[in-house]
Structure formats: structure tokens, C-alpha cells
Design a protein around this motif. Sequence first.
Motif, PDB file in Angstrom:
ATOM      1  N   ALA A 172       0.861  -1.193   0.022  1.00 13.44           N
ATOM      2  CA  ALA A 172      -0.038  -0.006   0.151  1.00 13.44           C
ATOM      3  C   ALA A 172       1.031   1.219  -0.114  1.00 13.44           C
ATOM      4  CB  ALA A 172      -1.015  -0.019   1.293  1.00 13.44           C
ATOM      5  N   GLY A 173       0.899   1.917  -1.098  1.00 11.41           N
ATOM      6  CA  GLY A 173       1.750   3.064  -1.294  1.00 11.41           C
ATOM      7  C   GLY A 173       0.616   4.340  -1.941  1.00 11.41           C
ATOM      8  N   LEU A 177      -7.725   1.542  -0.220  1.00 14.33           N
ATOM      9  CA  LEU A 177      -6.768   1.066   0.769  1.00 14.33           C
ATOM     10  C   LEU A 177      -5.221   1.335  -0.010  1.00 14.33           C
ATOM     11  CD1 LEU A 177      -8.093  -2.839   1.224  1.00 14.33           C
ATOM     12  CD2 LEU A 177      -8.578  -0.451   2.638  1.00 14.33           C
ATOM     13  N   SER A 178      -5.033   2.752   0.075  1.00 12.47           N
ATOM     14  CA  SER A 178      -3.715   3.089  -0.619  1.00 12.47           C
ATOM     15  C   SER A 178      -3.447   4.554   0.039  1.00 12.47           C
ATOM     16  CB  SER A 178      -3.719   3.275  -1.977  1.00 12.47           C
ATOM     17  OG  SER A 178      -5.055   4.129  -2.457  1.00 12.47           O
ATOM     18  N   GLY A 179      -2.485   5.194  -0.256  1.00 14.23           N
ATOM     19  CA  GLY A 179      -2.217   6.381   0.153  1.00 14.23           C
ATOM     20  C   GLY A 179      -3.252   7.501  -0.373  1.00 14.23           C
ATOM     21  N   GLU A 180      -3.480   7.125  -1.615  1.00 14.28           N
ATOM     22  CA  GLU A 180      -4.603   8.181  -2.210  1.00 14.28           C
ATOM     23  C   GLU A 180      -5.962   7.637  -1.706  1.00 14.28           C
ATOM     24  OE1 GLU A 180      -4.225   8.320  -6.535  1.00 14.28           O
ATOM     25  OE2 GLU A 180      -2.459   9.513  -6.276  1.00 14.28           O
ATOM     26  N   PRO A 198      -8.744  16.041   7.929  1.00 15.58           N
ATOM     27  CA  PRO A 198      -7.580  16.328   6.848  1.00 15.58           C
ATOM     28  C   PRO A 198      -7.499  15.877   5.639  1.00 15.58           C
ATOM     29  CG  PRO A 198      -7.032  15.968   9.191  1.00 15.58           C
ATOM     30  CD  PRO A 198      -8.368  15.472   9.183  1.00 15.58           C
ATOM     31  N   GLY A 199      -7.066  16.353   4.669  1.00 17.67           N
ATOM     32  CA  GLY A 199      -7.098  15.754   3.399  1.00 17.67           C
ATOM     33  C   GLY A 199      -5.780  15.051   2.548  1.00 17.67           C
ATOM     34  N   SER A 200      -4.997  14.471   3.328  1.00 14.86           N
ATOM     35  CA  SER A 200      -4.170  13.809   2.885  1.00 14.86           C
ATOM     36  C   SER A 200      -3.503  12.556   3.875  1.00 14.86           C
ATOM     37  CB  SER A 200      -2.659  14.498   2.616  1.00 14.86           C
ATOM     38  OG  SER A 200      -2.303  14.767   3.912  1.00 14.86           O
ATOM     39  N   ALA A 201      -3.097  11.546   3.549  1.00 12.17           N
ATOM     40  CA  ALA A 201      -2.616  10.257   4.230  1.00 12.17           C
ATOM     41  C   ALA A 201      -1.881  10.674   5.394  1.00 12.17           C
ATOM     42  CB  ALA A 201      -2.251   9.312   3.593  1.00 12.17           C
ATOM     43  N   ALA A 202      -0.756  11.486   5.205  1.00 14.06           N
ATOM     44  CA  ALA A 202       0.064  12.075   6.139  1.00 14.06           C
ATOM     45  C   ALA A 202      -0.700  12.947   7.142  1.00 14.06           C
ATOM     46  CB  ALA A 202       1.102  12.979   5.470  1.00 14.06           C
ATOM     47  N   VAL A 262       2.676 -13.928   3.003  1.00 14.35           N
ATOM     48  CA  VAL A 262       2.086 -12.717   2.694  1.00 14.35           C
ATOM     49  C   VAL A 262       3.057 -11.640   3.367  1.00 14.35           C
ATOM     50  CG1 VAL A 262       0.219 -10.952   2.886  1.00 14.35           C
ATOM     51  CG2 VAL A 262      -0.488 -13.415   2.447  1.00 14.35           C
ATOM     52  N   HIS A 263       3.608 -10.850   2.485  1.00 13.26           N
ATOM     53  CA  HIS A 263       4.652 -10.101   2.869  1.00 13.26           C
ATOM     54  C   HIS A 263       4.068  -8.646   2.661  1.00 13.26           C
ATOM     55  CE1 HIS A 263       6.560 -13.553   1.834  1.00 13.26           C
ATOM     56  NE2 HIS A 263       7.580 -13.416   2.942  1.00 13.26           N
ATOM     57  N   LEU A 264       4.031  -7.713   3.669  1.00  7.98           N
ATOM     58  CA  LEU A 264       3.422  -6.534   3.403  1.00  7.98           C
ATOM     59  C   LEU A 264       4.410  -5.261   3.262  1.00  7.98           C
ATOM     60  CD1 LEU A 264       1.036  -6.701   6.485  1.00  7.98           C
ATOM     61  CD2 LEU A 264       0.325  -7.152   4.171  1.00  7.98           C
ATOM     62  N   ALA A 265       4.258  -4.401   2.332  1.00  2.00           N
ATOM     63  CA  ALA A 265       5.345  -3.111   2.100  1.00  2.00           C
ATOM     64  C   ALA A 265       4.343  -1.929   1.723  1.00  2.00           C
ATOM     65  CB  ALA A 265       6.159  -3.800   1.202  1.00  2.00           C
ATOM     66  N   GLY A 266       5.297  -1.005   1.437  1.00  2.00           N
ATOM     67  CA  GLY A 266       4.716   0.382   0.988  1.00  2.00           C
ATOM     68  C   GLY A 266       4.825   1.373   1.918  1.00  2.00           C
ATOM     69  N   GLY A 267       4.842   2.714   1.264  1.00  3.71           N
ATOM     70  CA  GLY A 267       5.152   3.901   1.904  1.00  3.71           C
ATOM     71  C   GLY A 267       3.967   4.213   2.954  1.00  3.71           C
ATOM     72  N   ALA A 268       2.681   4.361   2.546  1.00  2.62           N
ATOM     73  CA  ALA A 268       1.485   4.485   3.185  1.00  2.62           C
ATOM     74  C   ALA A 268       1.478   3.489   4.319  1.00  2.62           C
ATOM     75  CB  ALA A 268       0.305   4.255   2.146  1.00  2.62           C
ATOM     76  N   LEU A 269       1.693   2.124   4.147  1.00  4.45           N
ATOM     77  CA  LEU A 269       1.374   1.120   5.246  1.00  4.45           C
ATOM     78  C   LEU A 269       2.560   1.449   6.282  1.00  4.45           C
ATOM     79  CD1 LEU A 269       1.183  -2.671   4.692  1.00  4.45           C
ATOM     80  CD2 LEU A 269       2.798  -1.871   6.074  1.00  4.45           C
TER      81      LEU A 269
END
Length: 215
Positions: free
Chosen positions: A35-36, A86-89, A108-112, A153-160
Amino acid sequence: LEAMAWALPALAPEEVEHWREGALVPEAPALVIAAGTGLGLAVRHAGGVTATEAGHAAFAPHDEEEQALLAHLRARQGAVSQEDLLSGEGLPRLAAALAALRGLPPPPGSAAALAEAAARGEALPRAAIALFWRALGGFCGDAALMHGARGGVHLAGGALARLLPFCDRAAFLARFDAKPRMAGYLARIPVRRIAHPEPGLLGLAALAATSSSAR
């Protein structure tokens, strides 16, 4: 995602967080789900790696709240994919829909920004992120069934990674396993998070080494 999947055999023990040990079958398919900005999935198997477009599969609600969320979004945009939520966007879209359903002001309007608000203890961002993790667990369990992912199952991604402080692993795994007739099968599948900072680069290096040795 394809490069990340090539990295799996090259990961050092300290570069993997074991969320569930499970019963690893080394020759079985292994998944990387990231999930990025978007949501992606790649499969590592005996023949190499296959990248997919699984993030564009339809979102599957699990309970009444998620059914209401899906109906709300479908009325506004038509089809709703897993990546749409299910992503940063997707997280801001999920949070805004949840706020609308609860009659609350837009978050607030962003994942961060949502992660920062959750860190301050704000209720709606925390609820949205909790729903994100539960639904991601469901998606991962579905994917594990579809691909027979007994290699893990391997999880990765910046949003995650940004949302890790708010992950209830027990809730994630409960949703992963929430397929009544296949719960026992799923409960034996290892679940891990890739902690390497650049798994894509590691995978490219591993692929280059494999290609060189094959010449």
C-alpha cells in the motif's frame, strides 16, 4: 511490486517483521502486497515473479459500516476498487466518506495529515485508519486464498509504513482469517512486513545476480 517480490529470498532476518509465523511452505507461492500511492500485489513462485493489478479488484465490504461506506462512494463515483480505499490516495477518500456517514466535518485531506491527526488522538482519523487496516487484512486474506500463498504474505509500501503505529495486528489477522470455511487454512499462512528501506532496489540487485549467473 515485481522488484519487491524478487527481493524476498534476499531479505536478512532483521529486515522482516513476523506478524504470524504460520507454517511456511518454501516452494509455494509468496505474495508481496504494498500500500503506497496505490495498492499493488506481486506473486513470487517457482517460475519467477508475476506482477498483477489486484488493487483494481472490487472492494468487498465485510460488515454494515463497510456496506454503507461502499454505497456512499458508489453513488458518487460508480465502481469502487480496493485501491480506491486501501492506498495512500484512498485513505483520505475512506475518511471523508466515513465522516459524511457519521455527519461529521471533513477530516484532513491527505494520508500524512490523517496520520498526524490520529497521533493527536482525533477520533475520526483513528477510526478511518482502523477501518483501513481491517479492510486491508480482508484483502490480504482474499489474495492468499486466490494464489495459494502458503509461502507467506509480505506487506510493504510507504502508506502502510506511515500507518504502522495505528495497526492493531490482532484485528488485521482476525480479518485476514475471516473466511469461515477456510479459516484454518488461512491461519497457517505466515504474515510478515518487509522492513528493508528499499526492497525494490534489493530485488533488482537479486534479479541482476540471477540473470548474470544464468549466462
